[in-house]
Design a protein around this motif. Structure first.
Motif, PDB file in Angstrom:
ATOM      1  N   ARG A 255       0.745  -1.804   0.183  1.00  0.00           N
ATOM      2  CA  ARG A 255       0.399  -0.155  -0.233  1.00  0.00           C
ATOM      3  C   ARG A 255       1.322   1.365   0.074  1.00  0.00           C
ATOM      4  O   ARG A 255       2.534   1.544   0.509  1.00  0.00           O
ATOM      5  CB  ARG A 255      -0.862  -0.144   1.292  1.00  0.00           C
ATOM      6  N   PRO A 256       0.392   2.402  -0.721  1.00  0.00           N
ATOM      7  CA  PRO A 256       1.043   3.263  -0.546  1.00  0.00           C
ATOM      8  C   PRO A 256       1.640   4.020   1.096  1.00  0.00           C
ATOM      9  O   PRO A 256       2.802   4.451   0.793  1.00  0.00           O
ATOM     10  CB  PRO A 256       0.236   4.692  -0.709  1.00  0.00           C
ATOM     11  N   CYS A 257       0.732   3.701   2.199  1.00  0.00           N
ATOM     12  CA  CYS A 257       1.069   4.416   3.994  1.00  0.00           C
ATOM     13  C   CYS A 257       0.554   3.786   4.445  1.00  0.00           C
ATOM     14  O   CYS A 257      -0.466   2.875   3.880  1.00  0.00           O
ATOM     15  CB  CYS A 257       1.292   5.382   3.901  1.00  0.00           C
ATOM     16  N   ASN A 258       0.761   3.731   5.926  1.00  0.00           N
ATOM     17  CA  ASN A 258      -0.180   3.124   7.001  1.00  0.00           C
ATOM     18  C   ASN A 258      -1.591   3.474   6.433  1.00  0.00           C
ATOM     19  O   ASN A 258      -1.714   2.895   7.175  1.00  0.00           O
ATOM     20  CB  ASN A 258       0.372   2.903   8.057  1.00  0.00           C
ATOM     21  N   HIS A 259      -1.920   4.560   6.806  1.00  0.00           N
ATOM     22  CA  HIS A 259      -2.677   5.104   6.409  1.00  0.00           C
ATOM     23  C   HIS A 259      -4.108   5.128   5.297  1.00  0.00           C
ATOM     24  O   HIS A 259      -5.283   5.935   4.992  1.00  0.00           O
ATOM     25  CB  HIS A 259      -2.774   6.426   6.841  1.00  0.00           C
ATOM     26  N   SER A 260      -3.472   4.893   4.801  1.00  0.00           N
ATOM     27  CA  SER A 260      -4.411   4.128   3.230  1.00  0.00           C
ATOM     28  C   SER A 260      -4.614   3.097   3.177  1.00  0.00           C
ATOM     29  O   SER A 260      -3.862   2.106   2.971  1.00  0.00           O
ATOM     30  CB  SER A 260      -3.515   4.784   1.657  1.00  0.00           C
ATOM     31  N   PRO A 261      -6.062   2.440   2.622  1.00  0.00           N
ATOM     32  CA  PRO A 261      -6.522   1.057   2.115  1.00  0.00           C
ATOM     33  C   PRO A 261      -5.704   1.420   0.889  1.00  0.00           C
ATOM     34  O   PRO A 261      -6.286  -0.027   0.996  1.00  0.00           O
ATOM     35  CB  PRO A 261      -8.178   1.193   2.327  1.00  0.00           C
ATOM     36  N   LEU A 262      -5.737   1.087   0.075  1.00  0.00           N
ATOM     37  CA  LEU A 262      -5.237   1.184  -1.543  1.00  0.00           C
ATOM     38  C   LEU A 262      -4.287  -0.022  -1.346  1.00  0.00           C
ATOM     39  O   LEU A 262      -3.326   0.176  -0.634  1.00  0.00           O
ATOM     40  CB  LEU A 262      -5.001   2.383  -2.495  1.00  0.00           C
ATOM     41  N   VAL A 263      -4.618  -1.660  -1.807  1.00  0.00           N
ATOM     42  CA  VAL A 263      -3.459  -2.471  -2.369  1.00  0.00           C
ATOM     43  C   VAL A 263      -3.514  -2.324  -3.491  1.00  0.00           C
ATOM     44  O   VAL A 263      -4.796  -2.625  -4.065  1.00  0.00           O
ATOM     45  CB  VAL A 263      -4.391  -3.573  -1.817  1.00  0.00           C
ATOM     46  N   SER A 299       6.741  22.056  -2.868  1.00  0.00           N
ATOM     47  CA  SER A 299       8.146  21.433  -2.660  1.00  0.00           C
ATOM     48  C   SER A 299       7.730  20.871  -0.955  1.00  0.00           C
ATOM     49  O   SER A 299       9.398  19.766  -0.836  1.00  0.00           O
ATOM     50  CB  SER A 299       9.030  22.316  -3.610  1.00  0.00           C
ATOM     51  N   THR A 300       7.678  21.873  -0.170  1.00  0.00           N
ATOM     52  CA  THR A 300       8.097  21.619   0.836  1.00  0.00           C
ATOM     53  C   THR A 300       6.439  21.011   1.998  1.00  0.00           C
ATOM     54  O   THR A 300       6.879  19.321   3.043  1.00  0.00           O
ATOM     55  CB  THR A 300       7.461  23.507   2.104  1.00  0.00           C
ATOM     56  N   CYS A 301       5.403  21.307   1.168  1.00  0.00           N
ATOM     57  CA  CYS A 301       4.428  20.144   2.151  1.00  0.00           C
ATOM     58  C   CYS A 301       3.917  19.393   0.918  1.00  0.00           C
ATOM     59  O   CYS A 301       3.109  17.923   2.123  1.00  0.00           O
ATOM     60  CB  CYS A 301       3.343  20.967   2.615  1.00  0.00           C
ATOM     61  N   HIS A 302       4.116  19.030   0.167  1.00  0.00           N
ATOM     62  CA  HIS A 302       4.034  18.457  -1.015  1.00  0.00           C
ATOM     63  C   HIS A 302       2.253  18.084  -1.398  1.00  0.00           C
ATOM     64  O   HIS A 302       1.346  16.636  -1.539  1.00  0.00           O
ATOM     65  CB  HIS A 302       4.694  17.084  -0.800  1.00  0.00           C
ATOM     66  N   GLY A 303       1.635  19.121  -0.888  1.00  0.00           N
ATOM     67  CA  GLY A 303       0.030  19.083  -0.940  1.00  0.00           C
ATOM     68  C   GLY A 303      -0.425  18.156   0.021  1.00  0.00           C
ATOM     69  O   GLY A 303      -2.112  18.370  -0.626  1.00  0.00           O
ATOM     70  N   GLY A 304       0.178  18.472   1.120  1.00  0.00           N
ATOM     71  CA  GLY A 304      -0.799  16.935   2.230  1.00  0.00           C
ATOM     72  C   GLY A 304      -0.858  15.898   2.640  1.00  0.00           C
ATOM     73  O   GLY A 304       0.316  15.327   1.800  1.00  0.00           O
ATOM     74  N   CYS A 305      -1.556  15.500   3.248  1.00  0.00           N
ATOM     75  CA  CYS A 305      -2.141  14.485   3.118  1.00  0.00           C
ATOM     76  C   CYS A 305      -2.898  13.560   1.742  1.00  0.00           C
ATOM     77  O   CYS A 305      -4.183  13.984   2.200  1.00  0.00           O
ATOM     78  CB  CYS A 305      -2.505  14.074   4.411  1.00  0.00           C
ATOM     79  N   ARG A 306      -2.450  12.866   0.796  1.00  0.00           N
ATOM     80  CA  ARG A 306      -2.938  11.999   0.135  1.00  0.00           C
ATOM     81  C   ARG A 306      -4.495  10.929   0.972  1.00  0.00           C
ATOM     82  O   ARG A 306      -5.339  10.491   0.142  1.00  0.00           O
ATOM     83  CB  ARG A 306      -2.429  11.632  -1.008  1.00  0.00           C
ATOM     84  N   ALA A 307      -3.640  10.249   1.736  1.00  0.00           N
ATOM     85  CA  ALA A 307      -4.109   8.965   1.828  1.00  0.00           C
ATOM     86  C   ALA A 307      -5.972  10.184   2.755  1.00  0.00           C
ATOM     87  O   ALA A 307      -6.531   8.800   2.660  1.00  0.00           O
ATOM     88  CB  ALA A 307      -3.804   8.513   3.246  1.00  0.00           C
ATOM     89  N   LEU A 308      -5.773  10.871   3.905  1.00  0.00           N
ATOM     90  CA  LEU A 308      -7.374  11.867   3.510  1.00  0.00           C
ATOM     91  C   LEU A 308      -8.217  11.854   3.128  1.00  0.00           C
ATOM     92  O   LEU A 308      -8.830  11.800   2.680  1.00  0.00           O
ATOM     93  CB  LEU A 308      -6.343  13.045   4.541  1.00  0.00           C
TER      94      LEU A 308
END
Length: 410
Positions: A255-263, A299-308
């Motif tokens: 998955r992309p990260c721990n917070h993402s459900p995408l397998v 370039s600093t925050c990368h647009g925030g959290c994609r998982a959210l």
């Protein structure tokens, strides 16, 4: 923004079992099968080890895996450093400390501490007695010279206790206090209001710039996950999920990260290169509003959290407020003795755009044109000789890598 060919940092969710019952748990699959045997994890590790530079052992509570020690020994045999994410409520604290102190690949421990007292901490863990047990084992670990960072999720119960949490972490011997925003489905009874979060962030950045109680050996205070700069300018930096690191669960699913459900697929059934460059992963990376592409702070925050964005079915990070102009930041300066001999201490890994210099969780993308300078950073040439060979700008390049801990001087 560059994207690595395959992940080189992996969160390994060893088990979904946990002995806390946290309200804001980031584990998305608590009701799934709790663990797989160490032989299955050995297969997973064998597939990812050629690419991995760092592991984060997490869960659930990873130490509850019935064969946790065997998994740690397998990672140790592969020579890959790791951090243990834990609540420190260990069945046998001394055995756990002995295991970790005897493991050279162990980078440190990240231990959950959600308040400066039992009431506040246990409002989050929902587990009576968990505060005292966690604190006792943090102290046991630090006395044994294990490097401990504490990890706090900011809530409406602790947003105004930041300084007290940092003071407690320092008293227990931790080297760093890490603070995280809550990431998950909406929880109005848990999440701080925006003004409360801003107040907490002011405290975090203030403490990050000064010693606690003005003591010289101050604890470091940092953010653990990303907060958009358009919500409030801060020292928070962007997330690299889906860019340089991914998560693997007990079944081997990536998955992309721990917070993402995408397998995106299973590492036991397909190559990492195929999974990392799949359409599903590319769609996940594209979860970024067009306005963020125009922002001077991308370039600093990368647009925030994609998982959210994904799990709340939003168009942008819920804290995002809109694009910002480029913020002028004074360059970091470092003075290096011209007779010093610089040497790269990380791994230089080829990528499609050039190279990445990696050391643990630190990394820096490097263009192909800079490879000749990298090759010269082998501890034989002095800085003066490097400048004579490559020009003055080469020293800026060396200084940048030095500040990131990717070059050492002799």
């Amino acid at each position: 923004m560059f994207i690595s060919t395959v992940p080189f940092i992996y969160s390994l969710e060893l088990t979904y079992a946990c002995n806390n019952n946290c309200s804001g748990c980031s584990n998305l699959f608590l009701n799934n099968e709790t663990s797989r045997s160490s032989s299955v994890w050995q297969q997973i590790l064998t597939r990812v080890a050629p690419h991995a530079q760092f592991f984060k052992l997490t869960g659930g509570e990873p130490t509850l895996h019935p064969e946790f020690m065997e998994i740690v020994r397998a990672i140790t045999a592969m020579g890959i450093p790791f951090t243990l994410f834990t609540n420190a409520r260990w069945h046998n604290p001394q055995a756990m400390i002995d295991l970790l102190t005897g493991t050279p690949q162990r980078s440190g421990l990240l231990i959950s501490l959600h308040g400066p007292d039992a009431v506040t901490h246990e409002m989050f863990t929902n587990t009576p007695g968990s505060f005292d047990e966690t604190c006792e084992n943090i102290q046991r670990a630090t006395v044994a010279n294990l490097r401990v960072h504490t990890s706090t999720v900011l809530t409406r119960y602790n947003w105004n206790r930041v300084r007290e949490i940092v003071t407690l972490a320092q008293m227990l011997g931790a080297k760093r206090a890490v603070f995280n925003r809550y990431l998950g489905l909406p929880m109005p009874d848990l999440e701080p209001e925006e003004w409360q979060l801003r107040q907490a962030m002011w405290g975090i950045d203030e403490l990050g710039c000064q010693a606690v109680n003005h003591q010289p050996a101050a604890i470091s205070v940092k953010y653990g996950n990303c907060i958009p700069q358009c919500f409030m300018p801060s020292s928070s930096t962007g997330c690299w999920a889906g860019i340089t690191y991914g998560t693997i669960d007990p079944q081997g699913n990536l998955r992309p990260c721990n917070h993402s459900p995408l397998v995106v697929g299973n590492v036991l059934e397909a190559s990492l290169e195929e999974l990392w460059r799949s359409e599903a992963m590319n769609r996940w990376r594209a979860l970024l509003p067009a306005e963020c592409e125009e922002c001077g702070e991308l370039s600093t925050c990368h647009g925030g959290c994609r998982a959210l964005i994904e799990i709340r079915r939003l168009e942008r990070d819920p804290l995002a407020k809109g694009p910002l102009p480029i913020r002028e930041r004074p360059p970091r300066e470092v003075t290096l003795f011209e007779g010093a001999r610089p040497m790269v201490v990380g791994v230089v890994h080829p990528e499609s755009f050039g190279y990445v210099v990696m050391r643990g969780q630190r990394f820096a993308p490097v263009t192909s044109q800079a490879k000749s300078i990298l090759d010269a950073l082998d501890g034989r040439l002095t800085l003066s000789e490097i400048r004579s060979r490559f020009g003055q700008k080469s020293l800026d390049f060396v200084g940048s890598l030095y500040l990131q801990g990717l070059v050492e001087l002799s």
